[in-house]
Design a protein around this motif. Sequence first.
Motif, short mmCIF file in Angstrom:
data_model
loop_
_atom_site.label_atom_id
_atom_site.label_comp_id
_atom_site.label_asym_id
_atom_site.label_seq_id
_atom_site.Cartn_x
_atom_site.Cartn_y
_atom_site.Cartn_z
N SER A 20 -7.57 77.20 106.45
CA SER A 20 -8.38 77.10 105.12
C SER A 20 -8.66 78.58 104.61
CB SER A 20 -9.85 76.72 105.62
OG SER A 20 -10.57 76.76 104.58
N THR A 21 -8.90 79.49 105.25
CA THR A 21 -9.11 80.88 104.52
C THR A 21 -7.58 81.20 103.88
OG1 THR A 21 -8.59 81.92 106.68
CG2 THR A 21 -10.86 81.74 106.15
N GLU A 22 -6.46 81.06 104.64
CA GLU A 22 -5.11 81.17 104.18
C GLU A 22 -4.83 80.65 102.72
OE1 GLU A 22 -0.40 80.45 105.03
OE2 GLU A 22 -2.01 80.39 106.51
N LEU A 23 -5.25 79.22 102.91
CA LEU A 23 -5.20 78.59 101.35
C LEU A 23 -6.25 79.06 100.27
CD1 LEU A 23 -4.28 75.97 100.15
CD2 LEU A 23 -6.06 74.68 100.73
N THR A 24 -7.34 79.62 100.55
CA THR A 24 -8.34 80.01 99.91
C THR A 24 -7.64 81.42 99.19
OG1 THR A 24 -10.15 79.36 100.85
CG2 THR A 24 -10.64 80.99 99.39
N GLN A 25 -7.15 82.20 100.09
CA GLN A 25 -6.43 83.56 99.53
C GLN A 25 -5.25 83.21 98.75
OE1 GLN A 25 -5.43 85.50 103.27
NE2 GLN A 25 -7.86 86.45 103.56
N ARG A 26 -4.53 82.15 98.89
CA ARG A 26 -3.09 81.93 98.20
C ARG A 26 -3.56 81.34 96.87
NH1 ARG A 26 2.00 79.51 100.96
NH2 ARG A 26 2.73 79.94 99.04
N ILE A 27 -4.67 80.68 96.95
CA ILE A 27 -5.12 80.07 95.40
C ILE A 27 -5.80 81.23 94.64
CG2 ILE A 27 -6.73 78.26 94.44
CD1 ILE A 27 -5.73 76.24 96.81
N SER A 28 -6.36 81.99 95.31
CA SER A 28 -6.98 82.91 94.51
C SER A 28 -6.10 84.03 93.82
CB SER A 28 -8.00 83.96 95.48
OG SER A 28 -7.49 84.37 96.29
N SER A 29 -5.00 84.18 94.48
CA SER A 29 -3.91 85.17 93.70
C SER A 29 -3.13 84.13 92.72
CB SER A 29 -3.23 85.52 94.80
OG SER A 29 -2.40 84.47 95.41
N MET A 30 -3.29 82.95 92.56
CA MET A 30 -2.50 82.06 91.85
C MET A 30 -2.81 82.20 90.28
SD MET A 30 -1.80 78.33 93.76
CE MET A 30 -1.06 78.18 95.27
N ASN A 31 -1.88 82.09 89.20
CA ASN A 31 -2.20 81.91 87.91
C ASN A 31 -2.13 80.36 87.65
OD1 ASN A 31 0.63 81.20 87.52
ND2 ASN A 31 1.06 83.10 87.09
N LEU A 32 -2.41 80.10 86.22
CA LEU A 32 -2.33 78.61 86.03
C LEU A 32 -1.13 77.79 86.13
CD1 LEU A 32 -4.63 78.98 82.80
CD2 LEU A 32 -5.08 77.91 84.81
N THR A 33 0.13 78.45 86.00
CA THR A 33 1.36 78.03 86.35
C THR A 33 1.61 77.60 87.68
OG1 THR A 33 2.32 79.04 84.26
CG2 THR A 33 3.88 78.21 85.77
N GLU A 34 1.15 78.75 88.47
CA GLU A 34 1.37 78.17 89.97
C GLU A 34 0.39 77.40 90.47
OE1 GLU A 34 0.84 82.31 91.02
OE2 GLU A 34 2.74 82.91 91.26
N MET A 35 -0.68 77.44 89.93
CA MET A 35 -1.75 76.15 90.29
C MET A 35 -1.21 74.84 89.85
SD MET A 35 -5.44 77.68 89.66
CE MET A 35 -5.47 78.97 88.63
N ARG A 36 -0.53 74.59 88.50
CA ARG A 36 0.15 73.47 88.40
C ARG A 36 1.22 73.13 89.33
NH1 ARG A 36 -0.69 70.32 84.09
NH2 ARG A 36 0.99 68.89 83.36
N ALA A 37 2.04 73.96 89.55
CA ALA A 37 3.19 73.77 90.58
C ALA A 37 2.55 73.37 91.90
CB ALA A 37 4.00 74.90 90.52
N TYR A 38 1.30 73.91 92.36
CA TYR A 38 0.86 73.54 93.48
C TYR A 38 0.34 72.04 93.33
CZ TYR A 38 -2.78 72.93 97.06
OH TYR A 38 -3.51 72.53 98.21
N ILE A 39 -0.35 71.61 92.23
CA ILE A 39 -1.03 70.34 92.09
C ILE A 39 0.31 69.28 92.18
CG2 ILE A 39 -2.19 68.76 90.61
CD1 ILE A 39 -4.05 70.93 89.82
N ASN A 40 1.41 69.69 91.72
CA ASN A 40 2.51 68.75 91.37
C ASN A 40 3.43 68.87 92.82
OD1 ASN A 40 1.76 67.92 88.95
ND2 ASN A 40 2.99 69.49 87.85
#
Length: 156
Positions: A20-40
Amino acid sequence: MFSKILGKKENSATQKQGASTELTQRISSMNLTEMRAYINNKIPDLEVSEEGLIEILKKLVYPDKKTSKRYIEIDDMQSKVKKGLDLIVSIAKHKKITVVAIELIQEYIQVSEDIIQKYDQEHKEIYASRLKDALGNAVNVVNARSNLKTKMDVLQ
């Protein structure tokens, strides 16, 4: 002895906490494009989860602790605002949506109402209604999932 056969529960809880903490750290460093890639689900080593969707929404809803600014401000570039609004709609349509995520989307709509209205007026878009429609569909999905779970519990 039984802990070796059945598995240690303390370690599995610790592993979930670490993930959970690793996921939080990875998402905190993502930009909008990377967040969209994660959701897809386009990031090979990171699978979409309910916690991940919630973390993305928290990043978009709550102000940053260091700068005390929201991730998307009213004076940001139009492309960033559009990507952010599309991201919220995508999360609302995602099959792994939860009640917590729905509440965060509602909070985002309330907090960012000024941004949504400004973008809609300037670019002749209808994101206000898109967000509300997507939110209504998300509520229907969660209701259907809970009804199915209730039926499954009755059958068991």
